[in-house]
Design a protein around this motif. Structure first.
Motif, PDB file in Angstrom:
ATOM      1  N   UNK A  95      -6.440   2.220  -3.233  1.00 56.48           N
ATOM      2  CA  UNK A  95      -6.448   3.619  -3.659  1.00 56.48           C
ATOM      3  C   UNK A  95      -5.397   3.892  -4.731  1.00 56.48           C
ATOM      4  N   UNK A  96      -4.199   3.336  -4.500  1.00 54.69           N
ATOM      5  CA  UNK A  96      -3.127   3.558  -5.480  1.00 54.69           C
ATOM      6  C   UNK A  96      -3.551   3.003  -6.848  1.00 54.69           C
ATOM      7  N   UNK A  97      -4.190   1.843  -6.825  1.00 52.69           N
ATOM      8  CA  UNK A  97      -4.649   1.253  -8.089  1.00 52.69           C
ATOM      9  C   UNK A  97      -5.807   2.050  -8.681  1.00 52.69           C
ATOM     10  N   UNK A  98      -6.659   2.568  -7.802  1.00 51.86           N
ATOM     11  CA  UNK A  98      -7.808   3.356  -8.284  1.00 51.86           C
ATOM     12  C   UNK A  98      -7.310   4.518  -9.143  1.00 51.86           C
ATOM     13  N   UNK A  99      -6.160   5.069  -8.741  1.00 53.64           N
ATOM     14  CA  UNK A  99      -5.611   6.211  -9.474  1.00 53.64           C
ATOM     15  C   UNK A  99      -4.969   5.795 -10.790  1.00 53.64           C
ATOM     16  N   UNK A 179       7.072   0.470 -13.715  1.00 56.59           N
ATOM     17  CA  UNK A 179       8.039  -0.636 -13.689  1.00 56.59           C
ATOM     18  C   UNK A 179       7.360  -1.940 -13.288  1.00 56.59           C
ATOM     19  N   UNK A 180       8.043  -3.046 -13.522  1.00 52.06           N
ATOM     20  CA  UNK A 180       7.441  -4.364 -13.298  1.00 52.06           C
ATOM     21  C   UNK A 180       7.305  -4.665 -11.807  1.00 52.06           C
ATOM     22  N   UNK A 181       6.166  -4.400 -11.251  1.00 53.20           N
ATOM     23  CA  UNK A 181       5.966  -4.700  -9.836  1.00 53.20           C
ATOM     24  C   UNK A 181       4.956  -5.827  -9.623  1.00 53.20           C
ATOM     25  N   UNK A 325       7.288  -1.038  -1.158  1.00 54.05           N
ATOM     26  CA  UNK A 325       7.897  -0.957  -2.499  1.00 54.05           C
ATOM     27  C   UNK A 325       6.986  -0.195  -3.475  1.00 54.05           C
ATOM     28  N   UNK A 326       5.690  -0.467  -3.387  1.00 55.76           N
ATOM     29  CA  UNK A 326       4.745   0.191  -4.292  1.00 55.76           C
ATOM     30  C   UNK A 326       4.664   1.684  -3.975  1.00 55.76           C
ATOM     31  N   UNK A 327       4.677   2.015  -2.689  1.00 51.14           N
ATOM     32  CA  UNK A 327       4.671   3.429  -2.311  1.00 51.14           C
ATOM     33  C   UNK A 327       5.879   4.146  -2.913  1.00 51.14           C
ATOM     34  N   UNK A 328       7.013   3.528  -2.776  1.00 47.41           N
ATOM     35  CA  UNK A 328       8.231   4.135  -3.345  1.00 47.41           C
ATOM     36  C   UNK A 328       8.097   4.294  -4.850  1.00 47.41           C
ATOM     37  N   UNK A 329       7.529   3.276  -5.464  1.00 45.62           N
ATOM     38  CA  UNK A 329       7.424   3.303  -6.930  1.00 45.62           C
ATOM     39  C   UNK A 329       6.607   4.503  -7.407  1.00 45.62           C
ATOM     40  N   UNK A 330       5.594   4.882  -6.610  1.00 49.53           N
ATOM     41  CA  UNK A 330       4.746   6.002  -7.050  1.00 49.53           C
ATOM     42  C   UNK A 330       5.244   7.344  -6.502  1.00 49.53           C
TER      43      UNK A 330
END
Ligand code: TRP
Length: 337
Positions: A95-99, A179-181, A325-330
């Protein structure tokens, strides 16, 4: 030196056949023995829902594919073997990528375009007739599978190259913004692995229904091999090995010495019936033992399930913290933070 991560998914929509074995399963199991790679293999059962809405079939295929990989000797200590649907972080990352995925990118996906084209050719007033969002956004789910584990290399068939390019595109866009994730993955298409022809001479495939099941009982295997189409050359005529489906299949199972002998027999003239008999023998020799293990495993689904659950636990030791980490990033993190 940091180990390279190799990851690949297997869509669970059918019964594993000889073509899957030679083209994907056998090379993957061999590759997984390499000490210098960290390998991930998973059953892409969420992907299977795109093509198959028959719950019995979906369930059965998951079991058969898992049993086949285990029966063929996948080392589940060295590699990580799991079921996609056991990793809840994957749909969340999807979902995060879909956005972050451009709709236009998905418009260009081959599978979607082919479906639209078929509708147009059939004169349908709606070009999207019968096309689900699952089919449309399939490449994003695949990107999540790959990006979740920071895979460097993804061994796939030719038809999947575009999906890897899309995964890179999506990762780049995310990295640029947040950022570079993500590691940018690369497709690896091995041109040297054989593509087997099926009973009718076309590529062996579930969709053509021309396949030989990998673990067909010995007598059925023999019967099917005897049914492979050949031309009408007489037994004593010298035969061409080039473009000969029987020869290619023989080569995929025989030792180099056996292949050399067979070449001579072709040149001297050998009847198709004899070629088939020899072909049956080499295929059967390679599959006899795994077939027994498969028969045992398939009647022991609790054991398969246990192995998959352990694999999922292992996979989640990285997917859990990574998704965090990805949740925090967004910007999805505790409100007090
Ligand atoms: N789409 C792939 C196929 O049909 C299967 C797949 C799903 C996959 N997720 C993946 C392959 C991730 C490699 C990496 O063959």
């Amino acid at each position: 030196m940091k180990k390279m991560t190799v990851l690949t998914g297997i869509t669970t929509t059918g019964t594993p056949h000889l073509g899957n074995y030679v083209g994907a399963i056998r090379p993957a199991i061999e590759a997984s023995r390499d000490e210098n790679v960290n390998s991930f293999y998973f059953l892409a059962d969420f992907h299977s829902l795109i093509k198959c809405q028959d719950p019995v079939r979906v369930h059965q295929s998951r079991r058969e594919v898992a049993a086949a990989w285990l029966a063929l000797g996948l080392d589940t200590d060295r590699s990580t073997f799991y079921c996609q649907s056991d990793i809840p972080e994957i749909p969340e990352l999807t979902w995060i990528l879909t956005c972050m995925t451009a709709k236009g990118l998905m418009n260009r996906a081959h599978a979607y375009k082919a479906a639209v084209q078929e509708n147009e050719e059939n004169g349908s007033p709606d070009p999207d007739k019968g096309i689900t969002m699952g089919l449309y956004s399939y490449p994003i789910l695949m990107a999540a599978d790959i990006l979740m584990f920071n895979a460097n290399v993804v061994p796939v068939g030719r038809d999947q190259i575009q999906h890897l390019e899309m995964a890179r595109d999506i990762a780049q866009r995310f990295n640029h913004h947040f950022g570079e994730h993500f590691v940018l993955p690369e497709a690896r298409v091995d041109e040297s692995t054989a593509v087997l022809a099926g009973l009718d001479g076309r590529k062996m495939s579930k969709s053509y229904n021309n396949y030989i099941p990998l673990f067909a009982p010995e007598s059925a295997l023999r019967k099917m091999i005897m049914k492979i189409v050949t031309n009408s050359q007489a037994p004593e005529e010298p035969k061409d090995t080039e473009g000969c489906a029987l020869f290619d299949m023989y080569r995929a199972f025989a030792t180099p010495e056996q292949v050399g002998e067979m070449r001579k027999k072709f040149a001297a003239g050998i009847g198709w019936g004899h070629v088939k008999q020899e072909l049956f023998e080499v295929v059967n020799a390679q599959l006899a033992e795994p077939r027994n293990r498969y028969a045992e495993l398939i009647t022991n689904p609790d054991y398969i399930e246990k192995v998959l659950k352990q694999g999922a636990e292992k996979a989640r030791t990285s997917s859990r913290p990574f998704l965090h980490r990805i949740r925090r990033a967004v910007g999805i993190r505790p409100l007090s933070d």
